[in-house]
Design a protein around this motif. Structure first.
Motif, mmCIF file in Angstrom:
data_model
loop_
_atom_site.group_PDB
_atom_site.id
_atom_site.type_symbol
_atom_site.label_atom_id
_atom_site.label_comp_id
_atom_site.label_asym_id
_atom_site.label_seq_id
_atom_site.Cartn_x
_atom_site.Cartn_y
_atom_site.Cartn_z
ATOM 1 N N ILE A 7 0.879 -1.172 0.000
ATOM 2 C CA ILE A 7 0.000 0.000 0.000
ATOM 3 C C ILE A 7 0.908 1.211 0.000
ATOM 4 O O ILE A 7 1.824 1.307 0.834
ATOM 5 N N GLY A 8 0.699 2.104 -0.949
ATOM 6 C CA GLY A 8 1.507 3.318 -1.058
ATOM 7 C C GLY A 8 0.817 4.470 -0.354
ATOM 8 O O GLY A 8 -0.360 4.741 -0.610
ATOM 9 N N ILE A 9 1.543 5.137 0.525
ATOM 10 C CA ILE A 9 0.971 6.242 1.315
ATOM 11 C C ILE A 9 1.787 7.497 1.058
ATOM 12 O O ILE A 9 3.011 7.505 1.259
ATOM 13 N N ALA A 10 1.114 8.548 0.604
ATOM 14 C CA ALA A 10 1.790 9.812 0.324
ATOM 15 C C ALA A 10 1.996 10.570 1.631
ATOM 16 O O ALA A 10 1.074 10.697 2.435
ATOM 17 N N VAL A 11 3.224 11.043 1.839
ATOM 18 C CA VAL A 11 3.520 11.825 3.045
ATOM 19 C C VAL A 11 4.192 13.127 2.632
ATOM 20 O O VAL A 11 4.798 13.230 1.564
ATOM 21 N N ALA A 12 4.073 14.132 3.512
ATOM 22 C CA ALA A 12 4.672 15.428 3.212
ATOM 23 C C ALA A 12 6.152 15.427 3.561
ATOM 24 O O ALA A 12 6.949 16.087 2.893
ATOM 25 N N ASP A 13 6.532 14.692 4.587
ATOM 26 C CA ASP A 13 7.894 14.747 5.104
ATOM 27 C C ASP A 13 8.306 13.350 5.573
ATOM 28 O O ASP A 13 7.851 12.878 6.609
ATOM 29 N N LEU A 14 9.165 12.726 4.804
ATOM 30 C CA LEU A 14 9.545 11.336 5.094
ATOM 31 C C LEU A 14 10.291 11.214 6.425
ATOM 32 O O LEU A 14 10.131 10.206 7.140
ATOM 33 N N ALA A 15 11.067 12.229 6.758
ATOM 34 C CA ALA A 15 11.835 12.189 8.011
ATOM 35 C C ALA A 15 10.898 12.196 9.221
ATOM 36 O O ALA A 15 11.188 11.596 10.253
ATOM 37 N N GLN A 16 9.778 12.874 9.094
ATOM 38 C CA GLN A 16 8.786 12.876 10.182
ATOM 39 C C GLN A 16 7.920 11.626 10.129
ATOM 40 O O GLN A 16 7.555 11.063 11.149
ATOM 41 N N ALA A 17 7.549 11.223 8.929
ATOM 42 C CA ALA A 17 6.592 10.122 8.785
ATOM 43 C C ALA A 17 7.216 8.770 9.137
ATOM 44 O O ALA A 17 6.532 7.884 9.643
ATOM 45 N N THR A 18 8.517 8.613 8.891
ATOM 46 C CA THR A 18 9.148 7.307 9.130
ATOM 47 C C THR A 18 9.049 6.874 10.598
ATOM 48 O O THR A 18 8.556 5.771 10.870
ATOM 49 N N PRO A 19 9.455 7.694 11.570
ATOM 50 C CA PRO A 19 9.286 7.257 12.968
ATOM 51 C C PRO A 19 7.821 7.087 13.375
ATOM 52 O O PRO A 19 7.503 6.228 14.202
#
Lengths: 135, 135
Positions: A7-19
């Motif tokens: 499932i692909g999820i669009a995020v604004a900021d990978l550094a924030q979304a990863t944790p």
């Protein structure tokens, strides 16, 4: 279609979304990958036999940047593993599904991918993917 | 989280969407179910070890009716199977995730379910689900 591949999820900021997703899923990100041709940076999480793929725009002209600007963060696509991507494209075209790129292109995670238009799939951006055999 | 249990997709018309998804997925709908408490009619498709769940509003005041009116058809939620739903809710609360219903409620397909607010999950409505043992 064999199974849900990711499932692909669009995020604004990978550094924030990863944790955030590491905490939610209770599993660490095992890989990040830049797909320059698609203008995305991705981060992958294993979840049983499936993956969660986070997608951050690496360039403002890419599809993920436009998606986040228009709809905000959230589910971007569902990817299904297929046995023979060209055969599956032909099957779906005959049934009236609208194919975005009929010729499979290189996606993240060593896959060849084809996208189906959400207009023909009940509002869902569908990705077909097949493991690359040439590399 | 053990695995992706299903992906919930909001549709405007289940009678139209069911043959569309049967064609797309190449597999028949194996069950439909009215979840009166949630004001939804559902249709299920097996896809490997996961399910695709279509959701149609059975009453205009339900969450699916509002979702479709606001955002159109498309992915509504991702559901994860958990071993112990109460323990998982406590784990996620401690990590700062916002729980919509802390007390598990009866969902479709013989499950007890808890939803996490999309605001705390990067725009994704997350469902935790555990098989009911009492029926």
């Amino acid at each position: 279609m064999i199974k849900i591949e990711h499932i692909g999820i669009a995020v604004a900021d990978l550094a924030q979304a990863t944790p955030l997703y590491e905490a939610l899923l209770g599993t660490p990100c095992y890989k990040t990958e830049l797909v320059a041709s698609e203008h995305v940076r991705t981060a992958f999480f294993k979840m049983g036999d499936q993956k969660i793929e986070l997608l951050e725009a690496s360039k403002p002209e890419g599809a993920i940047a436009k998606f986040v600007a228009k709809k905000g963060e959230g589910v971007h696509h569902i990817a299904f593993a297929v046995e023979d991507i060209n055969q599956e494209v032909q099957r779906l075209k005959k049934l009236g599904f609208q194919v975005i790129n009929e010729t499979p292109k290189a996606g993240a995670d060593n896959k060849m991918v084809v996208f189906l238009h959400p207009k023909s799939c009940g509002g869902v951006l569908v990705e077909l993917c097949q493991e690359r055999k040439d590399i």
